[in-house]
Design an enzyme around this catalytic site. Structure first.
Site, short mmCIF file in Angstrom:
data_model
loop_
_atom_site.label_atom_id
_atom_site.label_comp_id
_atom_site.label_asym_id
_atom_site.label_seq_id
_atom_site.Cartn_x
_atom_site.Cartn_y
_atom_site.Cartn_z
N LYS A 40 50.38 41.38 46.72
CA LYS A 40 50.91 42.50 45.97
C LYS A 40 50.12 42.72 44.69
O LYS A 40 50.19 43.76 44.07
CB LYS A 40 52.37 42.21 45.55
CG LYS A 40 53.33 41.97 46.65
CD LYS A 40 54.69 41.57 45.97
CE LYS A 40 55.61 40.95 46.95
NZ LYS A 40 56.82 40.42 46.28
N GLU A 96 40.82 43.45 45.23
CA GLU A 96 41.55 42.23 44.90
C GLU A 96 41.86 42.23 43.40
O GLU A 96 41.08 42.77 42.62
CB GLU A 96 40.67 41.03 45.31
CG GLU A 96 41.18 39.65 44.96
CD GLU A 96 42.47 39.25 45.66
OE1 GLU A 96 43.41 40.05 45.69
OE2 GLU A 96 42.55 38.09 46.12
N ASP A 97 42.97 41.59 43.03
CA ASP A 97 43.30 41.53 41.60
C ASP A 97 42.41 40.54 40.87
O ASP A 97 41.88 40.84 39.80
CB ASP A 97 44.80 41.18 41.39
CG ASP A 97 45.26 39.95 42.19
OD1 ASP A 97 44.44 39.35 42.91
OD2 ASP A 97 46.45 39.60 42.07
N ASP A 100 39.39 33.65 42.02
CA ASP A 100 39.48 32.40 41.26
C ASP A 100 38.62 31.36 41.98
O ASP A 100 37.40 31.35 41.80
CB ASP A 100 40.98 32.04 41.23
CG ASP A 100 41.32 30.85 40.39
OD1 ASP A 100 40.70 30.65 39.34
OD2 ASP A 100 42.24 30.09 40.76
N LYS A 128 37.06 34.96 37.76
CA LYS A 128 37.00 33.70 36.98
C LYS A 128 35.90 32.86 37.58
O LYS A 128 36.18 31.92 38.35
CB LYS A 128 38.32 32.95 37.13
CG LYS A 128 39.45 33.36 36.25
CD LYS A 128 40.57 32.31 36.44
CE LYS A 128 41.90 32.85 36.06
NZ LYS A 128 43.00 31.94 36.43
N PHE A 149 45.32 31.47 32.75
CA PHE A 149 46.22 32.10 33.72
C PHE A 149 46.70 33.43 33.17
O PHE A 149 47.29 33.50 32.09
CB PHE A 149 47.41 31.19 34.05
CG PHE A 149 48.19 31.70 35.22
CD1 PHE A 149 47.74 31.50 36.51
CD2 PHE A 149 49.34 32.44 35.02
CE1 PHE A 149 48.44 32.01 37.60
CE2 PHE A 149 50.05 32.96 36.10
CZ PHE A 149 49.60 32.74 37.39
N VAL A 150 46.38 34.51 33.90
CA VAL A 150 46.68 35.85 33.39
C VAL A 150 47.78 36.53 34.21
O VAL A 150 47.96 36.24 35.40
CB VAL A 150 45.42 36.74 33.34
CG1 VAL A 150 44.44 36.25 32.30
CG2 VAL A 150 44.74 36.85 34.71
N ASP A 156 51.29 38.53 38.71
CA ASP A 156 52.60 37.97 38.37
C ASP A 156 52.54 36.49 38.04
O ASP A 156 51.55 35.81 38.29
CB ASP A 156 53.56 38.13 39.56
CG ASP A 156 53.29 37.10 40.66
OD1 ASP A 156 52.10 36.92 41.02
OD2 ASP A 156 54.23 36.47 41.14
N ARG A 162 54.46 41.77 36.48
CA ARG A 162 53.61 42.73 37.20
C ARG A 162 53.57 44.11 36.54
O ARG A 162 52.53 44.76 36.53
CB ARG A 162 54.07 42.90 38.66
CG ARG A 162 53.84 41.68 39.54
CD ARG A 162 54.02 42.08 41.01
NE ARG A 162 54.28 40.96 41.89
CZ ARG A 162 53.35 40.16 42.43
NH1 ARG A 162 52.09 40.36 42.15
NH2 ARG A 162 53.68 39.19 43.24
#
Ligand code: 5GP
Length: 177
Positions: A40, A96-97, A100, A128, A149-150, A156, A162
């Site tokens: 999501k 993609e958000d 990592d 990242k 961590f964002v 989320d 979100r």
């Protein structure tokens, strides 16, 4: 106490999305493109960036589950929603958000390649690179960020944050026991 601090503002995100949209249009010109949203976390990014793409761009959605603790993925990935369009012979651009370790995108790219697309590329809002476990370089990158961590703008923690318009760093006390 403040739960998060600003990392990338709404204004910076929107300006970068315009630039990325131009780069993507230049790359694919008028060739048929399937834009694939990874649910999501990418949903807000996807909604904004597809409005910069040609009107013939097809949209599809997949959802992946990865097992691990809440802030680090384990690399064990399964589909909880698969493709609904055929991608055979088409260019696929995955939105993609955040990339990592790179394990999620590597898994998804391998799967997509089995469907005989013309090409598969990745556009990530955030990258990242210092956390990479596999050799994956997204073709389009919004912002490179440090190992924090964002949350926000679709990302989320425990299904919260979100809706934030900015990308923010979540304070460790919120997620550490
Ligand atoms: P990877 O497989 O590249 O390690 O992880 C990708 C997924 O991990 C992302 O799609 C996202 O769901 C999650 N993830 C990695 N880093 C962060 C982060 O800083 N914040 C949030 N909210 N999710 C993250």
């Amino acid at each position: 106490m403040q739960e998060y601090t600003l990392l990338i503002s709404e204004k910076e995100i929107q300006a970068r999305i315009k630039e990325l949209g131009e780069e993507i249009c230049q790359r694919y010109k008028d060739e048929p493109l399937v834009a694939l949203c990874v649910l999501k976390g990418s949903v807000l990014f996807f909604a904004d960036i597809v409005r910069e793409l040609p009107s013939a761009t097809a949209l599809d959605f997949v959802a992946l589950s990865s097992y691990g603790n809440k802030t680090v993925s384990s690399g064990e990935i399964t589909f909880s929603k698969g493709l609904s369009l055929s991608i055979e012979g088409k260019h696929v651009l995955v939105f993609e958000d955040i990339v990592d370790s790179g394990l999620t995108m590597t898994y998804l790219k391998k799967y997509l390649e089995t469907q005989n697309p013309k090409s598969v590329a990745v556009c990530t809002l955030l990258d990242k690179p210092s956390r990479r476990k596999v050799d994956l370089v997204p073709e389009f990158i919004g912002f490179k960020i440090p190992d924090k961590f964002v949350v926000g703008y679709g990302l989320d923690f425990d299904e919260k944050y979100r809706p934030l318009r900015d990308v923010c760093v979540l304070e460790p006390w919120v997620y550490q026991d």
